[in-house]
Write an enzyme that holds these catalytic residues in place. Structure first.
Site, mmCIF file in Angstrom:
data_model
loop_
_atom_site.group_PDB
_atom_site.id
_atom_site.type_symbol
_atom_site.label_atom_id
_atom_site.label_comp_id
_atom_site.label_asym_id
_atom_site.label_seq_id
_atom_site.Cartn_x
_atom_site.Cartn_y
_atom_site.Cartn_z
ATOM 1 N N GLU A 227 94.481 6.296 24.560
ATOM 2 C CA GLU A 227 95.182 5.340 23.688
ATOM 3 C C GLU A 227 96.404 4.902 24.472
ATOM 4 O OE1 GLU A 227 97.663 3.544 21.862
ATOM 5 O OE2 GLU A 227 98.167 5.326 20.681
ATOM 6 N N CYS A 261 103.325 1.562 20.387
ATOM 7 C CA CYS A 261 102.267 0.788 21.043
ATOM 8 C C CYS A 261 101.651 -0.220 20.083
ATOM 9 C CB CYS A 261 101.197 1.725 21.602
ATOM 10 S SG CYS A 261 100.535 2.880 20.386
#
Length: 453
Positions: A227, A261
């Site tokens: 990720e 993010c």
């Protein structure tokens, strides 16, 4: 490992980094523990996870204060992070049995074919500092409950959080060796991953770190989930509820002082509502309180390190030099801490950092687009593909456009978020694999076909 309080710039604690020998010892313990843990009944593993949720809620203030002290998250948001960790524990404590129940398949008369889901062994988790509890728990809760053991290599600026997470599982009653922390520097990650006793790895972090881990895992033929970064578009169409979009957009960009993010980073606004949205959005941004992260009234705290502040400031400066314009913010605050003000940029050129790079801090770039086609095209003009948000009163229009977005998740009339009930992950340079829900617990299991005749 020195812990520097980013709000003051002061060193508050020092931890001794562990050695190659310490890693070897931990791997031996994790391997031995796995042989016992995998045979622990699933119902018992679920109960231990429920006990971990209880531990988190019982001592939420202490854990939240550790987060705030080490990486500067406002205390109210740190408390929310601890509660979210408890929620993911609740989720898998309730649903793991259903997720891991063997699946049946068509088979001829007299035969039974099923897929069983069995643990693989010790898993290495390489985790970042920005959500220092949540990003660990969203992996560890399903991985442990599936029967794996876990070794955590956390970011070097949050060693106290790493030790505190280990304490959560210890206090919940997990057997020794099922969850361990490794206070090691990044140069020891490859060596740990190359060890035969480690059967998989998950990493949340930067693109270069993800490529390095993926390369090592690939050579070793080990399972990996990545990720990585994101430059998420926040699309406001001509029929959007502009007031709601502006209010949610400010939260989507400034949560965790912009260090996320999945934060909304590029605001793509239809020309018909651009002026109204920008005015409301800037008003929301200006209303945020910047200050001491231990104050419950603070909305935006310091950035986690001086280096992050310097990089963000360089990106904004380069964008301004390329022709962008600030509506608010734009320069570091005069302070002993790593404070950068909430900033809004407009007239942003396509090739400047605010448009083409991930800005990891409280900086929003707002773009005016002529129609939905331009919005979709601009949204997809990035190497990232983590999430996207679309705002429209026509839900069918939103669903149609969601299919054109190149991302792992699209939220319509909502900010992008990770939720235990749905899969989470990205495509392109935002990584691969999925966390959370049924998909997450099945990333680190052996999907074993069993045929009985």
């Amino acid at each position: 490992m020195d812990v520097i309080n980013p709000a003051t710039g002061e060193r508050v604690e020092t931890y001794e980094a562990e050695t190659v020998a310490d890693v070897d010892d931990a791997l031996a313990v994790a391997s031995d523990a796995f042989d016992r843990w995998r045979n622990c009944p699933l119902r018992e593993r679920e109960q231990l996870l429920a006990d971990a949720a209880t531990e988190l809620r019982t001592n939420d203030r202490s854990y939240a204060e550790t987060i705030t002290r080490e990486m500067g998250k406002p205390i109210s948001q740190a408390l929310e992070e601890i509660e979210k960790c408890a929620w993911v524990c609740d989720h898998y404590a309730e649903h793991a049995s259903t997720y891991l129940n063997p699946d049946g398949h068509p088979s001829p008369p007299g035969a039974v074919a099923k897929t069983a889901y069995e643990p693989l062994g010790p898993q290495l988790a390489v985790m970042p500092w920005n959500f220092p509890f949540w990003q660990v728990f969203r992996f560890a809760a399903p991985a442990l409950t599936a029967g794996n053991t876990v070794l955590l290599k956390h970011a070097s600026n949050v060693p106290g959080c790493s030790r505190a997470i280990e304490n959560v599982f210890r206090e919940a009653g997990y057997p020794d060796g099922t969850f361990q922390t490794l206070l090691i520097t990044s140069d020891l990650v490859d060596e740990a991953l190359e060890d035969d006793r480690v059967r998989g790895v998950t990493l949340t972090g930067s693109g270069p770190a993800g490529r390095a881990v993926a390369s090592t895992a690939g050579r070793q033929l080990k399972r990996s989930v990545l990720e990585l970064g994101g430059s998420d578009p926040f699309i406001v169409l001509d029929d959007a509820d502009v007031e709601a979009a502006a209010e949610t957009g400010a939260s989507a960009r400034m949560l965790n002082s912009g260090q996320s993010c999945i934060a909304a980073k590029r605001f793509l606004v239809h020309t018909n509502v651009y002026d109204e949205f920008l005015e409301r959005f800037v008003d929301e941004i200006k209303s945020l309180t910047v200050g001491d992260p231990t104050d419950p009234e603070t909305d935006v705290g310091p950035l986690a390190t001086d280096a992050i502040l310097e990089e963000l400031d360089a990106q904004v400066t380069a964008s301004l030099e390329a022709g962008a314009r600030t509506v608010t913010g734009g320069e570091p605050l005069e302070s002993n801490g790593a404070y950068y003000p909430p900033t809004v940029l407009v007239d942003v050129p396509d090739d400047c950092p605010a448009a083409s790079e991930e800005t990891f801090g409280p900086v929003a770039a707002v773009f005016e687009v002529d129609d939905e086609s331009e919005a979709i095209r601009t949204a997809n003009e990035t190497e990232f593909g983590l999430g996207a948000s679309i705002w429209t009163e026509d839900r069918r229009r939103g669903r149609r456009l969601s299919r054109e977005i190149e991302a792992g998740c699209v939220f319509i009339n909502q900010l992008v978020k990770s939720d235990p009930r749905v899969p989470f992950g990205g495509i392109k340079d935002s990584g691969y694999g999925r966390e959370l829900s049924e998909a997450g617990i099945k990333e680190f299991v052996n999907r074993k076909t069993i045929w009985v005749e």
